[in-house]
Write a protein that holds these residues in place. Structure first.
Motif: not given
Length: 51
Positions: A1-8, A24-32, A44-46
């Motif tokens: 998720m962090i990598v996809v966020g960085a790419i976006l 991209g920013v949202v995915l980076l924050v959520v992934g972190a 996290v999510a079970g």
């Protein structure tokens, strides 16, 4: 998720597409956050670890 966020984030910046940059920013924050919770041993999510 962090990598996809960085790419976006980079694509949104290079192509000047604001929506991609925001996603991209949202995915980076959520992934972190998921990564930090997983490192603390909190489920996290079970799951004990989040990949």
């Amino acid at each position: 998720m962090i990598v996809v966020g960085a790419i976006l984030l980079v694509l949104g910046w290079l192509l000047n597409i604001h929506v991609l940059w925001v996603l991209g920013v949202v995915l980076l924050v959520v992934g972190a956050v998921f990564w930090l919770l997983g490192m603390m041993g909190r489920p996290v999510a079970g799951r004990r670890s989040w990949y």
